[in-house]
Design an enzyme around this catalytic site. Structure first.
Site, short mmCIF file in Angstrom:
data_model
loop_
_atom_site.label_atom_id
_atom_site.label_comp_id
_atom_site.label_asym_id
_atom_site.label_seq_id
_atom_site.Cartn_x
_atom_site.Cartn_y
_atom_site.Cartn_z
CB SER A 269 33.07 44.41 34.61
OG SER A 269 34.16 44.99 33.95
CB SER A 307 37.42 43.34 37.50
OG SER A 307 36.11 42.85 37.61
CG ASP A 309 34.63 44.30 40.32
OD1 ASP A 309 34.36 43.87 39.19
OD2 ASP A 309 35.57 43.87 41.01
#
Length: 393
Positions: A269, A307, A309
């Site tokens: 991340s 991920s 983000d």
């Protein structure tokens, strides 16, 4: 010297706090990596006046993983928007999730109110709870109770996962580590690489961590500053681009994850904090936070399914806007004047990620998992090969 550190051994259960001196390690520009835009004097989020950054870095143990004992490769990073006044003078803010496989607490109230009240804290995935609670403790100890005698707080705490190098289920981040990051937060140069919450992170198949950069707008655009700080733990080597060159495919390196090649999955991340002194309101800061994605895209991110983000942006302009008992007279940039601020955010985000990777060092963690840092000489050779290496003093 490749990477110099100062060791501050404390009573924190025999753990040493390591603070990397920013001046000791080269940054991306020092290696000749070209970037667009004009940075501030420090090329850091602290170029935005009033912003302070602090870290607690926890590194101890080696060898086989023993949950609860280590090895430990983790920490906490604190960003204070108005320095010591952050508790009493909220800033306009907004957040944006490009991909939500992650956590940032306190965002529901930011979305509702348009304000960030207090610091932004960043740590590892399984330490969000203790960091949140300790931040409340710190705020109660340092703040002023309201008329009812109760200090109300919904702290912002974000995370990325460091379990490949760190005993993430050992819960090694303690309240005193949170207090240390907050109490030692400072202006000036920001420590980067394997420090603070970024200690055990991996980025684009190499060692990741904390990075920062800034941009100073031209006088005709208001002369404002935009600063970015990242905790990067995302991406694949196959996708990595620096200065427009697919560097990841040019520099062979051992796979950081033994169970899956780095070019097949978007692990991890990234948390991004954007600060500016430009007078922006919450809805405009939402637009600013969205532009972070374009900076990450320049470095090759596809924001993969696994991920997290998540980005937050705040403005230090309009002090006192949240004070009760008066009508606030606010300043704001017209929307037609935002393009230079958008551009600065994209450029600073791109550079902050590369700074994190350049500052990081090789690390061996749990079960002797080894992650190498982006090799400086090979990076320079690749950029030179494609005529992208800038002249350095």
């Amino acid at each position: 010297m490749r990477h110099a550190v100062r060791s501050l051994c404390t009573a924190f259960v025999g753990t040493c706090l390591l603070a990397a001196w920013a001046a000791a390690a080269p940054r991306a520009r020092d290696l000749g990596v070209p970037f667009d835009g004009t940075p501030g004097p420090l090329n850091a989020i602290t170029d935005v006046a009033g912003v302070l950054v602090g870290h607690t870095t926890l590194i101890s143990g080696s060898g086989k993983l023993k949950v609860g004992q280590g090895p430990i490769r983790t920490g906490v990073t604190a960003v204070l928007p108005r320095g010591r006044d952050s508790l009493l003078d909220p800033v306009f803010a907004a957040w944006f999730s490009q991909n939500g496989n992650g956590e940032m607490t306190g965002t529901a109230w930011i979305e509702e109110s348009g304000f960030l009240e207090g610091p932004v804290m960043i740590t590892n995935t399984h330490s969000v709870g203790v960091v949140r609670d300790a931040t409340i403790q710190w705020r109660v100890a340092h703040g002023t109770a309201d008329a009812a005698g109760y200090f109300w707080s919904l702290p912002v705490v974000a995370e990325t996962w460091d379990g490949w190098l760190n005993d993430v289920n050992g819960f090694h981040v303690k309240p005193e580590h949170v207090f240390h990051a907050l109490d030692t937060a400072h202006a000036g140069a920001v420590e980067e690489g394997s420090v603070g919450g970024g200690t055990g992170m991996i980025c684009n198949g190499y060692k990741g961590g904390i990075g920062t950069a800034s941009r100073r707008l031209d006088g005709k655009d208001g002369g404002y500053t935009v600063g970015v700080l990242v905790q990067c733990n995302y991406g694949t080597r196959d996708n990595l681009r620096i200065a427009g060159i697919n560097v990841g495919r040019e520099i062979p390196a051992p796979e950081p994850y033994v169970f899956i090649p780095s070019d097949l999955a978007e692990h991890g991340s990234i948390i991004v904090v954007v600060a500016t002194d430009a007078p922006l309101l919450a809805h405009q800061l939402k637009r600013l936070a969205r532009r972070v994605t374009l900076g990450l895209g320049r470095n090759g991110s596809i924001s993969g399914n696994e991920s997290g983000d998540i980005f937050i942006a705040f403005s230090t302009a309009n002090p006192g806007a949240a004070t009760e008992g008066h009508v606030a007279d606010l300043k704001m940039l017209p929307n037609d004047s935002l393009d230079p601020v958008f551009r600065a955010t994209v450029e600073a985000t791109e550079e902050a990620v590369v700074n994190a990777m350049v500052a990081a060092h090789d690390m061996v963690g749990v079960d002797d998992h080894r992650v190498i840092a982006l090799p400086h000489e090979q990076l320079q050779a690749v950029l030179k090969k494609y005529n992208r290496l800038a002249n350095v003093n």
